[in-house]
Design an enzyme around this catalytic site. Structure first.
Site: not given
Ligand code: AMP
Length: 699
Positions: A128, A130, A132, A239, A327, A421, A424, A439, A445
């Site tokens: 599925e 991911k 953002d 999800y 990713k 450094c 310092c 350093c 420092c």
């Molecule tokens: P990360 O923040 O890179 O550790 O990725 C984990 C996060 O991806 C989870 O905490 C969710 O917020 C997010 N996420 C987005 N889409 C999905 C999905 N389809 N299944 C599970 N997690 C997801």
């Protein structure tokens, strides 16, 4: 803002009666403004007017000390709770996800699962998008939304119920027949076009636009005033789930359909895949679809479909073994390298940073990127003035990947890495065989000291709000804060040893009060956070947690480290028996706790009133092996060694690699070797595989 008018009778001319009346009025009025400011983030009066109220209160008290009230505002500085959201502990942790970047890593994930479960065929997975955004957990009881929480650190998030109620996509009452208790987990996000509209409106009002839909979603959800959230176009995809009073379905796929029936929107398109080829084809397809989707994604997620298998797979530290995020590749751009600067970290490491002509990469303006270390610069022959290719993937710091040699300006010279450094002036040395130059200034420092303090107050450590980099640096320069304990003495030293913070440019009584309150709120801290905050080399959050979980209290931990100085001692054996701690980490830990200066930092903190709480283990089901130390030996037949170990840990046991007097059970599989003999010699209980299975299945 309506400003209050102060009575202008000089304090000296007030009668005691008038003074008492005015003090009572001031106490009520200041408390009212405190509430507005701290709990609602919606002050009615300016900082200056508020300060004037407090000053008036102090003047009258100075003239009539006997009239000082028990609820006087002058007594309550630092006592108000820090502004913000209520914290909520998640009943089941909110996990993160492991990452795969290359196709091979995605294939390895499938193989790993197959091996762990000892399957003949690859496991079927749901693939599925991911999304953002930011994850959120929504708790429903008897079908009604009762609590919404952000992920926070996974164990504890923030209560954002009122804000989530304003999201149209989130059902306030579930349809169909949901379980009595269900926590639906998913992503709060912003649609791309709605994000652009929002930014246009922000700009029209002269406010700053958001960098991307994810930041906009996060900023909108974490508004203290739900009315602001209501005006933002937030959406939600379901999800996953946390606590459930009844199972949803036997598979991830069917569970998703159930979420849909309850009234949730799903992150589509999702697909069931039976083979590695199928998941990779899905990945390619989504990558092509990506620009046409209405929401931002940064990859895809594969999840083992069968939920009983997910259960058996469990999780490692903060991520499930049954899922992985694949990713998308990083986005790249080309720009000019203006300068190379050197940052000095808390361990003295010199890190080169590329200062760039600003350029947009994947929708975000980038003006700095990491150059990693000395060797990288040399290997890529990166020179000031070069055109460089930079890339950015998700939240990772942008990096310089290569230079474009054809565009190199004439007369450029190779970069020479400094041997002193820049902060310092001490020598910066690079031990044989290491990549990092450090350093040697140690305690003198300022860069190291400031970085250590920043780490100390950071989110996963003491989590003190209001002490940003700039302020720490200023406090350090003034001598006000030279070590961690000075933070907890700020209130005491304010106006006594150092000029009053309230009189600082841009500060007022309220900001000082707010800072003191957030420090006060952290005087009691969990052992795991405390250990992480110390900034011991190699000891990150997960290891700090392992140590806390093993030693339970700071004193036991420190005794253990002192004892472990003797090679071959029982204390050393105990330290090395903790899964995840190797010899090199052990050496760093022992050295750290033995160093006089570090012991003093800890003692000073305690003296300044910091209380390190004993580790409170997460509640595991009452199980006969909770808290016990288990060792496995030989080949197990019904499950793999990894699965047996994971199950033991999930039930609260510690799994060690070798038998000692501290071992409670030795589980003996076929062809066991010397461990079985040692266990007999030490009188440790040994169990056959079947006896072990009987023991754990009794839970
Ligand atoms: P990360 O923040 O890179 O550790 O990725 C984990 C996060 O991806 C989870 O905490 C969710 O917020 C997010 N996420 C987005 N889409 C999905 C999905 N389809 N299944 C599970 N997690 C997801």
């Amino acid at each position: 803002m309506a400003e209050p008018t102060l009575r202008n009778t000089p304090a000296d001319s007030l009668t005691p009666d008038e003074a008492a009346r005015e003090l009572a009025a001031l106490a009520a009025e200041i408390a009212h403004h405190d509430r507005l400011y701290h709990q609602h983030d919606a002050p009615e009066i300016s900082d200056a007017a508020y300060d004037a109220l407090r000053r008036r209160n102090e003047e009258i008290e100075a003239r009539f000390p006997e009239l000082r009230r028990t609820d006087s505002p002058s007594m309550t500085v630092g006592a108000s709770p820090a502004a913000g959201f209520r914290k909520v502990a998640h009943r089941m942790p909110m996990l993160s996800l492991g990452n795969a970047f290359a196709r091979e890593e995605a294939a390895e994930f499938i193989e790993r699962v197959q091996r762990f479960l000892n399957l003949k065929e690859p496991p079927c997975c749901v693939a599925e998008p991911k999304v953002d955004g930011l994850s959120c957990s929504l708790r429903y009881e008897d079908g009604l939304l009762v609590l919404a929480a952000t992920r926070g650190d996974g164990a504890e998030g923030e209560d954002v119920t009122e804000n989530v109620r304003t999201i149209a996509d989130v059902p306030k009452r579930l349809k169909d027949s949901p379980p009595g208790v269900i926590e639906v987990r998913g992503e709060v996000y912003m649609d791309r076009t709605e994000f652009l509209d929002l930014n246009r409106r922000q700009q029209e009002r002269g406010e700053r636009p958001f960098a991307n839909p994810r930041n906009a979603a996060a900023g909108s959800l974490r508004q203290l005033d739900p009315r602001i959230t209501a005006g933002r176009p937030l959406r939600f995809f379901g999800y996953a789930w946390g606590e459930l009073s009844a199972q949803l379905a036997p598979t991830q796929w069917e569970a998703r359909q159930r979420l849909k029936e309850f009234g949730f929107a799903l992150n589509e398109p999702a697909e069931r895949c039976d083979t590695v080829e199928a998941i990779l084809a899905y990945y390619e397809r989504i990558q092509v679809l990506r620009p046409s989707l209405s929401f931002d994604i940064d990859g895809v997620v594969y999840k083992v479909d069968r939920l009983d298998w997910q259960e058996r797979l469990g999780f490692v530290s903060r991520a499930p073994r049954w899922a992985i995020a694949h990713k998308f590749p990083a986005e790249r751009a080309q720009t000019r390298l203006r300068e190379i600067t050197i940052q000095v970290g808390r361990t003295g490491a010199l890190t080169p940073v590329a200062e760039l002509e600003p350029v947009t990469v994947g929708g975000v303006v980038v003006s700095r990127a990491t150059l990693h270390n000395e060797d990288e610069i040399q290997r890529k022959d990166i020179r000031v003035g070069d055109q460089v290719v930079i890339q950015r993937a998700g939240d990772v710091i942008p990096q310089v990947v290569a230079v474009v040699p054809e565009l190199r300006p004439e007369g450029s010279v190779p970069y020479v890495f400094p041997h002193i450094c820049p902060v310092c002036g001490s020598d910066a040395v690079r031990p044989e065989g290491e990549v990092v130059r450090r350093c040697t200034g140690g305690l003198i420092c300022s860069a190291q000291a400031v970085e250590r303090l920043r780490h100390f107050v950071s989110r996963d450590a003491f989590d003190i709000e209001g002490l940003g980099e700039k302020i720490i640096r200023e406090f350090w320069n003034e001598g006000r804060v030279r070590g961690p304990s000075d933070i907890f003495r700020l209130q005491e030293t304010n106006g006594r040893d150092f000029p009053r913070l309230e009189e600082r440019e841009g500060w007022g009584a309220r900001s000082v009060e707010k800072l003191f309150a957030s420090i006060e709120a952290r005087r009691r801290i969990g052992l795991d956070r405390f250990v992480f905050a110390l900034g011991i080399p190699q000891i990150g959050q997960a290891t700090a947690r392992l140590l806390a979980r093993h030693y339970l209290s700071l004193d036991r931990l420190m005794d253990g480290m002192e004892g472990a100085r003797t090679i071959g001692s029982e204390a050393m054996g105990e330290l090395l028996s903790i899964g995840g701690i190797g010899q090199s980490m052990a050496d760093d830990l022992i050295a750290f706790f033995h160093e006089e200066h570090n012991r003093k930092v800890i003692a000073d903190l305690r003296e300044a009133g910091v209380e390190v709480l004993d580790y409170d283990p997460p509640r595991v089901q009452a199980s006969p092996i909770a808290g016990k130390t288990v060792v496995f030996t030989g080949t197990l037949e019904s499950v793999t060694r990894s699965e047996a170990k994971a199950r033991a840990e999930a039930l609260g046991a510690k799994v060690a690699g070798s038998v000692s007097a501290k071992t409670d059970y030795l589980v003996v599989g076929a062809d066991a070797g010397s461990k079985a003999q040692k266990a007999r010699d030490l009188g440790v209980t040994t169990l056959t595989e079947q006896e072990w299975l009987d023991l754990v299945s009794a839970t």
